[in-house]
Design a protein around this motif. Structure first.
Motif, PDB file in Angstrom:
ATOM      1  N   VAL A 192       1.020  -1.142  -0.214  1.00  0.00           N
ATOM      2  CA  VAL A 192      -0.254   0.194  -0.248  1.00  0.00           C
ATOM      3  C   VAL A 192       0.739   0.869   0.061  1.00  0.00           C
ATOM      4  O   VAL A 192       0.716   2.347  -0.913  1.00  0.00           O
ATOM      5  N   HIS A 193       1.992   0.952   0.855  1.00  0.00           N
ATOM      6  CA  HIS A 193       2.793   2.373   0.398  1.00  0.00           C
ATOM      7  C   HIS A 193       3.615   2.569  -0.238  1.00  0.00           C
ATOM      8  O   HIS A 193       3.635   3.719  -1.174  1.00  0.00           O
ATOM      9  N   MET A 194       3.682   1.500  -1.278  1.00  0.00           N
ATOM     10  CA  MET A 194       4.270   1.545  -2.479  1.00  0.00           C
ATOM     11  C   MET A 194       3.644   2.361  -3.378  1.00  0.00           C
ATOM     12  O   MET A 194       3.588   2.556  -4.300  1.00  0.00           O
ATOM     13  N   VAL A 195       1.692   1.746  -3.279  1.00  0.00           N
ATOM     14  CA  VAL A 195       0.866   2.484  -4.111  1.00  0.00           C
ATOM     15  C   VAL A 195       1.373   3.386  -4.315  1.00  0.00           C
ATOM     16  O   VAL A 195       0.795   4.679  -4.990  1.00  0.00           O
ATOM     17  N   ILE A 196       0.766   3.832  -2.616  1.00  0.00           N
ATOM     18  CA  ILE A 196       1.006   5.431  -2.626  1.00  0.00           C
ATOM     19  C   ILE A 196       1.984   6.439  -3.309  1.00  0.00           C
ATOM     20  O   ILE A 196       1.750   7.833  -4.143  1.00  0.00           O
ATOM     21  N   SER A 197       3.407   6.130  -3.278  1.00  0.00           N
ATOM     22  CA  SER A 197       4.902   6.394  -2.986  1.00  0.00           C
ATOM     23  C   SER A 197       4.398   7.096  -4.411  1.00  0.00           C
ATOM     24  O   SER A 197       4.781   7.883  -4.988  1.00  0.00           O
ATOM     25  N   GLU A 198       4.738   4.980  -5.319  1.00  0.00           N
ATOM     26  CA  GLU A 198       4.530   5.682  -7.014  1.00  0.00           C
ATOM     27  C   GLU A 198       3.499   6.352  -7.767  1.00  0.00           C
ATOM     28  O   GLU A 198       3.821   7.296  -8.689  1.00  0.00           O
ATOM     29  N   ALA A 199       2.295   6.776  -6.934  1.00  0.00           N
ATOM     30  CA  ALA A 199       1.496   7.851  -7.600  1.00  0.00           C
ATOM     31  C   ALA A 199       2.057   9.059  -7.140  1.00  0.00           C
ATOM     32  O   ALA A 199       1.549  10.032  -8.108  1.00  0.00           O
ATOM     33  N   ALA A 204       0.277  12.082  -9.455  1.00  0.00           N
ATOM     34  CA  ALA A 204      -1.899  10.876 -10.497  1.00  0.00           C
ATOM     35  C   ALA A 204      -2.214  11.816  -9.418  1.00  0.00           C
ATOM     36  O   ALA A 204      -1.857  12.719  -7.990  1.00  0.00           O
ATOM     37  N   SER A 205      -3.005  12.414 -10.564  1.00  0.00           N
ATOM     38  CA  SER A 205      -4.775  12.920  -8.625  1.00  0.00           C
ATOM     39  C   SER A 205      -5.685  11.575  -8.443  1.00  0.00           C
ATOM     40  O   SER A 205      -6.691  12.470  -7.200  1.00  0.00           O
ATOM     41  N   ASP A 206      -5.164  10.659  -9.203  1.00  0.00           N
ATOM     42  CA  ASP A 206      -6.372   9.790  -7.942  1.00  0.00           C
ATOM     43  C   ASP A 206      -5.232   8.446  -7.996  1.00  0.00           C
ATOM     44  O   ASP A 206      -5.284   8.309  -9.045  1.00  0.00           O
ATOM     45  N   ILE A 207      -6.382   7.226  -7.059  1.00  0.00           N
ATOM     46  CA  ILE A 207      -5.400   6.369  -6.782  1.00  0.00           C
ATOM     47  C   ILE A 207      -6.809   5.344  -7.026  1.00  0.00           C
ATOM     48  O   ILE A 207      -7.837   5.817  -6.243  1.00  0.00           O
ATOM     49  N   ARG A 219      -5.381   1.629 -11.051  1.00  0.00           N
ATOM     50  CA  ARG A 219      -5.155   2.438 -11.383  1.00  0.00           C
ATOM     51  C   ARG A 219      -4.488   3.962 -11.341  1.00  0.00           C
ATOM     52  O   ARG A 219      -5.159   3.785 -10.373  1.00  0.00           O
ATOM     53  N   TYR A 220      -3.854   4.520 -11.992  1.00  0.00           N
ATOM     54  CA  TYR A 220      -4.318   6.077 -11.958  1.00  0.00           C
ATOM     55  C   TYR A 220      -4.743   6.810 -12.811  1.00  0.00           C
ATOM     56  O   TYR A 220      -4.278   7.089 -13.900  1.00  0.00           O
ATOM     57  N   ARG A 221      -4.990   8.088 -12.314  1.00  0.00           N
ATOM     58  CA  ARG A 221      -5.623   8.792 -12.935  1.00  0.00           C
ATOM     59  C   ARG A 221      -4.264  10.529 -13.333  1.00  0.00           C
ATOM     60  O   ARG A 221      -3.724  10.928 -12.023  1.00  0.00           O
ATOM     61  N   ILE A 222      -3.429  10.189 -14.358  1.00  0.00           N
ATOM     62  CA  ILE A 222      -2.347  11.231 -14.709  1.00  0.00           C
ATOM     63  C   ILE A 222      -3.051  11.650 -15.527  1.00  0.00           C
ATOM     64  O   ILE A 222      -3.611  11.844 -16.968  1.00  0.00           O
ATOM     65  N   ARG A 290      -8.655  10.028  -3.861  1.00  0.00           N
ATOM     66  CA  ARG A 290      -8.006  11.225  -3.922  1.00  0.00           C
ATOM     67  C   ARG A 290      -6.534  12.316  -3.641  1.00  0.00           C
ATOM     68  O   ARG A 290      -7.394  12.854  -2.825  1.00  0.00           O
ATOM     69  N   ILE A 291      -5.474  12.419  -4.204  1.00  0.00           N
ATOM     70  CA  ILE A 291      -4.705  13.286  -4.342  1.00  0.00           C
ATOM     71  C   ILE A 291      -4.788  14.574  -3.878  1.00  0.00           C
ATOM     72  O   ILE A 291      -5.409  15.476  -4.529  1.00  0.00           O
ATOM     73  N   LEU A 292      -5.325  15.834  -3.285  1.00  0.00           N
ATOM     74  CA  LEU A 292      -5.463  16.663  -2.503  1.00  0.00           C
ATOM     75  C   LEU A 292      -3.637  17.802  -2.101  1.00  0.00           C
ATOM     76  O   LEU A 292      -3.748  17.554  -1.230  1.00  0.00           O
ATOM     77  N   ASP A 293      -3.371  18.415  -2.698  1.00  0.00           N
ATOM     78  CA  ASP A 293      -1.914  19.293  -2.508  1.00  0.00           C
ATOM     79  C   ASP A 293      -1.862  19.822  -2.994  1.00  0.00           C
ATOM     80  O   ASP A 293      -2.771  21.304  -3.815  1.00  0.00           O
ATOM     81  N   LYS A 294      -1.685  20.540  -1.539  1.00  0.00           N
ATOM     82  CA  LYS A 294      -2.440  22.316  -1.329  1.00  0.00           C
ATOM     83  C   LYS A 294      -1.632  22.876  -2.468  1.00  0.00           C
ATOM     84  O   LYS A 294      -1.504  24.407  -2.168  1.00  0.00           O
TER      85      LYS A 294
END
Length: 573
Positions: A192-199, A204-207, A219-222, A290-294
């Motif tokens: 799980v850590h690897m999937v998030i790190s890779e995204a 990516a904006s979503d996993i 899948r990653y939304r890029i 959903r990855i929220l980057d400030k």
């Protein structure tokens, strides 16, 4: 142990494996220690801890009493099919180990054959009948470790070998701690850590983690496009879903209804939020993170995609002292980013800004942000009413969804507040019709609305590998690029490189349609002119539609004709 511990103690006594004196001594001991559980359960645990009796003895008397077979797990080889049918999550939760399986039946080694709730639950999940064998608990736990942990580690390592070099992943990422995790859980946590790190590395904006009938798709939304990556084995699906639910502080046991949670990640000095959504489907729970980057909030207006003339108009509108400014477009078209960037641009110490959102996606310094909570009556409308008593200069409403919210927003604009909000419409002039359809009187719409910005997102040519190119003439004609425009064009296309993962695109840019409401358009809205008439008048006064703005960006080499064609429609349609 179960509520049948009294029965087990009686069996041990009747078989001569436990004398009355030892039992009474154990009961007295737990009474003195103030144990909160049942006396029999505490006594049995005390006897096991003091080695007065053993788990093997308990297993033997239960097997004899219920005429079940006692199994020596060290002498048994568990079938791969059985491990596939009974996932690690079930085996570990109920402390069972599958031995053999076919299409209708599974043979399980259990420690407590009296725990019918557990056996029924397993049967319901795997949709097969259960045949029980009895084994000591310590041997079952050892077998779970041997068969599942080893398989997890081997399969997860095979996934990692297909992914990019882990050493190249962001070194400063701090994910929620795995401290206290068992050896069986460690490979899943690592995955799980690897999937998030890779995204994060791939921007990516979503996993998306989607359970299908025979596989578990990741899948990653890029840049708005979904890219499938190496899928984990289907049998790891329950463990991966449980780990993500645990990280996002939602109920692991609840699998019947959707749930929402959050995961906080620290990347160096920067904090990134993952908004987690679970949804029960036919083949398990679907997960979207959903990855929220400030950092995206701090986009300057040129980075949004404005050319200088549109940027000047945008800056003029958001600096107005009152009125309503609407941003329209479908979900995922960048409306929130545009509004946050506008707030960031006008966020000065001499202005009070309050937002009401569902949910609060990004936290902004110096801005009062209100979270909608419908379960306690904190709706958009209720929050708006209270906000007006806080004497703000600028109000942002996450979305105008109903007549009540729209009325309060319009009234706030008419009483000296600048109101920003979003609507779901296909183009900018349609926002006027939408407000009237909701139930707002045309004269109020005419008086309050200052401008509407419609937008879409298109992928930007990768700045690292873009090069001059000649696009297909039919494609340019279908887009509407005239021959006289081609002479000054600098058509570009990304060739594909490591920085853009071979796609030729890196990042996205907005294409816009700005509908400015002047006195003439106010009169037309007041007189309830048709949408077609409003659009024609706005075009006559210089409004560019989204396709025309996209054409400007194609000519400037920012994006490609295909991107603009996919994102926009022609006026002639």
């Amino acid at each position: 142990m179960t509520s049948a511990d009294e029965f087990v103690l009686q069996l041990l006594t009747d078989k001569g494996l436990l004398d009355e004196g030892a039992l009474e001594s154990a009961r007295a001991k737990v009474t003195e220690d103030g144990y909160e559980g049942t006396e029999d359960t505490a006594a049995l645990e005390s006897l096991l801890a003091d080695q007065v009796i053993s788990q093997k003895q308990i297993a033997q008397v239960l097997a004899e009493e219920f005429n079940m077979e006692m199994v020596e797990l060290s002498d048994v080889r568990v079938s791969a099919q059985a491990l596939e049918i009974v996932p690690f999550e079930l085996a570990n939760r109920y402390k069972v180990i599958p031995l053999e399986a076919d299409d209708s039946e599974v043979e399980l080694a259990v420690f407590d054959p009296l725990d019918m709730d557990a056996i029924d639950s397993i049967s319901h999940v795997i949709k097969r009948s259960i045949v029980c064998r009895v084994a000591p608990l310590e041997e079952i736990e050892k077998a779970i470790h041997q068969y599942y942990e080893g398989a997890h580690a081997e399969e997860v390592d095979s996934i990692f070998s297909e992914m990019e070099d882990p050493d190249a992943l962001p070194s400063q990422i701090e994910l929620p701690s795995a401290e206290g995790a068992s050896e069986e859980e460690a490979p899943i946590i690592k995955y799980v850590h690897m999937v998030i790190s890779e995204a994060l590395k791939r921007r990516a904006s979503d996993i998306h983690m989607e359970p299908l009938e025979k596989r578990f798709r990741v899948r990653y939304r890029i840049d708005g496009v979904l890219h499938e990556v190496e899928n984990p084995p289907k049998r790891l699906q329950p463990s991966i879903v449980s780990r993500i639910k645990l990280m996002s502080n939602v109920s692991i046991a609840e699998k019947r209804v959707p749930q929402d949670g959050r995961i906080n990640i620290k990347v160096g000095a920067k904090v990134i939020d993952l908004r987690v959504s679970t949804l029960p489907t036919a083949f398990g729970e679907s997960i979207v993170m959903r990855i929220l980057d400030k950092e995206s909030l701090r986009l300057g207006l040129p980075e949004l995609g404005f050319f200088s003339d549109d940027q000047a108009a945008f800056e003029r509108i958001i600096a107005l002292p009152d009125g309503v400014f609407l941003v329209t477009g479908p979900t995922g078209s960048g409306k929130s980013t545009t509004l946050y960037s506008a707030l960031n641009y006008i966020n000065h110490p001499d202005r009070k800004i309050i937002t009401v959102e569902d949910p609060v996606e990004y936290e902004m310094a110096g801005v009062n942000q209100v979270q909608v909570r419908r379960e306690v009556g904190m709706t958009f409308a209720a929050a708006l009413r209270s906000m007006l008593r806080q004497a703000p200069n600028i109000i942002m409403v996450g979305e105008i969804r109903d007549k009540e919210t729209a009325e309060i927003a319009i009234n706030a604009a008419l009483t000296g507040h600048m109101v920003f909000s979003t609507l779901h419409t296909n183009d900018a002039p349609s926002a006027v019709s939408r407000l009237i359809d909701i139930g707002i009187k045309p004269f109020l719409v005419a008086a309050a609305v200052r401008a509407v910005l419609a937008q879409r997102l298109v992928r930007r040519n990768c700045p690292n590998c873009r090069a001059s190119c000649e696009h297909d003439e039919k494609l340019l004609n279908s887009l509407g690029i005239r021959p006289d425009q081609m002479s000054d064009a600098s058509f570009m296309k990304g060739q594909g490189c490591l920085k853009c993962n071979g796609t030729g695109f890196r990042g996205r840019v907005g294409i816009f349609e700005m509908f400015n409401v002047n006195e003439e358009l106010q009169s037309m809205i007041y007189e309830e002119a048709s949408l077609v008439a409003l659009r024609d008048k706005a075009r006559e006064m210089g409004m560019r539609n989204m396709r025309e703005d996209g054409i400007r960006k194609v000519i400037a080499g920012v994006t490609t004709p295909q991107e603009v064609l996919h994102a926009t429609v022609s006026d002639s349609i």
